[in-house]
Design a protein around this motif. Structure first.
Motif, PDB file in Angstrom:
ATOM      1  N   GLY A   1      24.517 117.907  76.751  1.00  0.00           N
ATOM      2  CA  GLY A   1      23.798 116.786  76.128  1.00  0.00           C
ATOM      3  C   GLY A   1      22.840 116.060  77.063  1.00  0.00           C
ATOM      4  O   GLY A   1      21.837 115.499  76.622  1.00  0.00           O
ATOM      5  N   ALA A   2      23.127 116.085  78.355  1.00  0.00           N
ATOM      6  CA  ALA A   2      22.279 115.362  79.307  1.00  0.00           C
ATOM      7  C   ALA A   2      20.984 116.101  79.636  1.00  0.00           C
ATOM      8  O   ALA A   2      20.083 115.509  80.233  1.00  0.00           O
ATOM      9  CB  ALA A   2      23.057 115.086  80.591  1.00  0.00           C
ATOM     10  N   VAL A   3      20.894 117.380  79.283  1.00  0.00           N
ATOM     11  CA  VAL A   3      19.681 118.142  79.615  1.00  0.00           C
ATOM     12  C   VAL A   3      19.027 118.855  78.430  1.00  0.00           C
ATOM     13  O   VAL A   3      17.882 119.309  78.529  1.00  0.00           O
ATOM     14  CB  VAL A   3      19.944 119.214  80.721  1.00  0.00           C
ATOM     15  CG1 VAL A   3      20.267 118.557  82.050  1.00  0.00           C
ATOM     16  CG2 VAL A   3      21.047 120.183  80.312  1.00  0.00           C
TER      17      VAL A   3
ATOM     18  N   CYS B   1      13.676 116.415  84.630  1.00  0.00           N
ATOM     19  CA  CYS B   1      13.507 114.999  84.288  1.00  0.00           C
ATOM     20  C   CYS B   1      14.724 114.497  83.522  1.00  0.00           C
ATOM     21  O   CYS B   1      15.223 113.392  83.772  1.00  0.00           O
ATOM     22  CB  CYS B   1      12.258 114.786  83.440  1.00  0.00           C
ATOM     23  SG  CYS B   1      10.735 115.085  84.346  1.00  0.00           S
ATOM     24  N   ASP B   2      15.211 115.303  82.561  1.00  0.00           N
ATOM     25  CA  ASP B   2      16.344 114.881  81.742  1.00  0.00           C
ATOM     26  C   ASP B   2      17.619 114.780  82.589  1.00  0.00           C
ATOM     27  O   ASP B   2      18.376 113.804  82.519  1.00  0.00           O
ATOM     28  CB  ASP B   2      16.536 115.875  80.587  1.00  0.00           C
ATOM     29  CG  ASP B   2      17.325 115.282  79.438  1.00  0.00           C
ATOM     30  OD1 ASP B   2      17.833 114.142  79.574  1.00  0.00           O
ATOM     31  OD2 ASP B   2      17.459 115.950  78.402  1.00  0.00           O
ATOM     32  N   ALA B   3      17.846 115.773  83.429  1.00  0.00           N
ATOM     33  CA  ALA B   3      19.023 115.755  84.305  1.00  0.00           C
ATOM     34  C   ALA B   3      18.966 114.528  85.210  1.00  0.00           C
ATOM     35  O   ALA B   3      19.955 113.812  85.389  1.00  0.00           O
ATOM     36  CB  ALA B   3      19.064 117.026  85.152  1.00  0.00           C
ATOM     37  N   LEU B   4      17.783 114.269  85.759  1.00  0.00           N
ATOM     38  CA  LEU B   4      17.656 113.155  86.699  1.00  0.00           C
ATOM     39  C   LEU B   4      17.758 111.810  86.000  1.00  0.00           C
ATOM     40  O   LEU B   4      18.317 110.860  86.562  1.00  0.00           O
ATOM     41  CB  LEU B   4      16.345 113.254  87.486  1.00  0.00           C
ATOM     42  CG  LEU B   4      16.270 114.418  88.475  1.00  0.00           C
ATOM     43  CD1 LEU B   4      14.967 114.353  89.273  1.00  0.00           C
ATOM     44  CD2 LEU B   4      17.464 114.435  89.429  1.00  0.00           C
ATOM     45  N   SER B   5      17.255 111.691  84.768  1.00  0.00           N
ATOM     46  CA  SER B   5      17.344 110.388  84.094  1.00  0.00           C
ATOM     47  C   SER B   5      18.817 110.005  83.950  1.00  0.00           C
ATOM     48  O   SER B   5      19.188 108.858  84.200  1.00  0.00           O
ATOM     49  CB  SER B   5      16.616 110.393  82.747  1.00  0.00           C
ATOM     50  OG  SER B   5      17.296 111.176  81.803  1.00  0.00           O
ATOM     51  N   THR B   6      19.648 110.958  83.591  1.00  0.00           N
ATOM     52  CA  THR B   6      21.084 110.679  83.445  1.00  0.00           C
ATOM     53  C   THR B   6      21.710 110.384  84.813  1.00  0.00           C
ATOM     54  O   THR B   6      22.445 109.406  84.982  1.00  0.00           O
ATOM     55  CB  THR B   6      21.793 111.880  82.788  1.00  0.00           C
ATOM     56  OG1 THR B   6      21.071 112.236  81.614  1.00  0.00           O
ATOM     57  CG2 THR B   6      23.231 111.566  82.434  1.00  0.00           C
ATOM     58  N   ALA B   7      21.398 111.233  85.794  1.00  0.00           N
ATOM     59  CA  ALA B   7      22.020 111.095  87.117  1.00  0.00           C
ATOM     60  C   ALA B   7      21.598 109.786  87.799  1.00  0.00           C
ATOM     61  O   ALA B   7      22.429 109.091  88.391  1.00  0.00           O
ATOM     62  CB  ALA B   7      21.650 112.287  87.991  1.00  0.00           C
TER      63      ALA B   7
ATOM     64  N   THR C   1      13.842 109.367  79.116  1.00  0.00           N
ATOM     65  CA  THR C   1      14.551 108.103  79.331  1.00  0.00           C
ATOM     66  C   THR C   1      16.030 108.213  78.991  1.00  0.00           C
ATOM     67  O   THR C   1      16.399 108.760  77.955  1.00  0.00           O
ATOM     68  CB  THR C   1      13.908 106.992  78.466  1.00  0.00           C
ATOM     69  OG1 THR C   1      12.546 106.845  78.852  1.00  0.00           O
ATOM     70  CG2 THR C   1      14.639 105.664  78.641  1.00  0.00           C
ATOM     71  N   SER C   2      16.866 107.707  79.892  1.00  0.00           N
ATOM     72  CA  SER C   2      18.290 107.502  79.605  1.00  0.00           C
ATOM     73  C   SER C   2      18.513 106.003  79.559  1.00  0.00           C
ATOM     74  O   SER C   2      18.168 105.298  80.509  1.00  0.00           O
ATOM     75  CB  SER C   2      19.167 108.087  80.719  1.00  0.00           C
ATOM     76  OG  SER C   2      19.122 109.487  80.671  1.00  0.00           O
ATOM     77  N   GLY C   3      19.086 105.520  78.461  1.00  0.00           N
ATOM     78  CA  GLY C   3      19.270 104.079  78.344  1.00  0.00           C
ATOM     79  C   GLY C   3      20.636 103.724  77.799  1.00  0.00           C
ATOM     80  O   GLY C   3      21.218 104.490  77.020  1.00  0.00           O
TER      81      GLY C   3
HETATM   82 MG    MG Z   1      19.350 113.217  80.527  1.00  0.00          MG
END
Ligand code: MG
Ligand code: AMP
Length: 338
Positions: A165-167, A277-283, A233-235
């Motif tokens: 889900g995070a990527v 970008c998606d992996a890093l937004s979560t991390a 964006t992860s919010g």
């Molecule tokens: Mg993510």
């Protein structure tokens, strides 16, 4: 008579003008648990904008069928249903898993695809929310460990439950953008929930303007201008529940198995690869501002916007010329990380 002639002339002119303007195809779909807006402009080598749009829509559904954690028969579902066994998966899932495991490692485990049992325990998958006991959380945290997952060729073995889900949405944006570029499509904007993936620039040649949401009001707090990049964006406002005056959100700190209390309300990561970008937004959300700034200084292959729970705004140095606050937020102070 003269009026009729001028009307025809006007119509012909407008026809000519539309003929010159790049053709636009647009659709809204619901997939991967979110609303998606897809806009494709121009024409490819052998495809119209409409045909390209149809193709990428189908890719979204195919990727959802492979990567969904809840859909029976998906690669991820098969891996989870056969814990400890060698599970054959598609080549693309195997390579996404390999990339994601490398990102788990690179982020020191702030990203961890084996956080899924904790995500389940809090009820984020089903919407049946609950606060686990401290004992449960300690047990869950001890068992979050991405080294329990191994990929050998197109076979995956996992000793615990996983979730991409995070990527998944960033990866989907990346696959779609690469496909559109291969088709020769010059310009597209794919908004997949909190993930925006752009191809080229706007048809008029200016950069895409992507909004960064204000966690409080839901309106756009800022705009970043990008070309050919992803803005992910992860919010903590994207999925959450409230209980006894506390808010619990869906981004889990693998060290505690509880929602990450890093002081951040959102992180937007801007870069050329949607998956990264998606992996890093979560991390980075898990890491918090200080550690994220350090991570950025060490890598510098992405840019980021951080909004803290207190309403502060931080941006990385590379965004100075492409970031601007919207009218309603003009008085906010913006700190540039160097
Ligand atoms: Mg993510
Ligand atoms: P995103 O919106 O990209 O930040 O992804 C959040 C989603 O990834 C959550 O809804 C969970 O399914 C999953 N998740 C939550 N915390 C983590 C974590 N620390 N590492 C990997 N996946 C996570």
């Amino acid at each position: 008579m003269r009026r009729a002639a001028s009307l025809i002339l006007a119509l012909a002119l407008s026809g000519l003008l539309t003929g010159c303007a790049p053709k636009e195809a647009e659709s809204q779909i619901f997939a991967m648990d979110t609303f998606m807006n897809l806009t494709v402009y121009g024409k490819g080598h052998e495809v119209t904008a409409e045909e390209a749009l149809d193709t990428v829509e189908n890719w979204i559904y195919e990727l959802e069928n492979e990567l969904s954690v809840t859909r029976t028969g998906s690669d991820v579902h098969n891996i989870n249903a056969n814990c400890g066994q060698n599970v054959p998966v598609s080549q693309s899932t195997a390579s996404l898993l390999e990339r994601t495991l490398a990102l788990c490692e690179e982020t020191g485990g702030a990203l961890d695809i084996t956080a899924y049992p904790a995500v389940l325990a809090w009820g984020f998958t089903t919407g049946e929310y609950q606060v686990p006991t401290q004992e449960e959380l300690d047990f869950l945290a001890r068992n979050i460990d991405y080294s329990k997952v191994t990929v050998t060729g197109d076979t995956v073995t996992s000793d615990t439950l996983i979730d991409l889900g995070a990527v998944a949405k960033g990866y989907t944006g990346e696959v779609l953008a690469n496909g559109l570029r291969e088709m020769g499509i010059p310009s597209a904007c794919l908004s997949l929930g909190g993930n925006v993936q752009t191809v080229g620039s706007k048809p008029d040649g200016t950069p895409w303007r992507v909004g960064i949401q204000d966690p409080e009001s839901g309106g756009a707090l800022a705009v970043v201008e990008v070309t050919d990049q992803a803005v992910v964006t992860s919010g903590n406002y994207q999925r959450y529940f409230e209980q006894d005056g506390q808010t619990y959100w869906h981004i889990i700190d693998p060290e505690t198995a509880a929602p990450a209390q890093s002081g951040l309300a959102s992180v937007s990561v801007i870069g050329s690869e949607g998956t990264r970008c998606d992996a890093l937004s979560t991390a980075l959300f898990v890491m918090g501002l200080e550690e994220s700034a350090e991570f950025w200084r060490e890598h510098r292959d992405f840019e980021a916007v951080f909004l803290t729970g207190e309403g502060e705004v931080y941006i990385t140095a590379g965004l100075e010329d492409s970031f601007s606050l919207t009218q309603d937020f003009k008085t906010r102070e913006v700190t540039v990380l160097e």
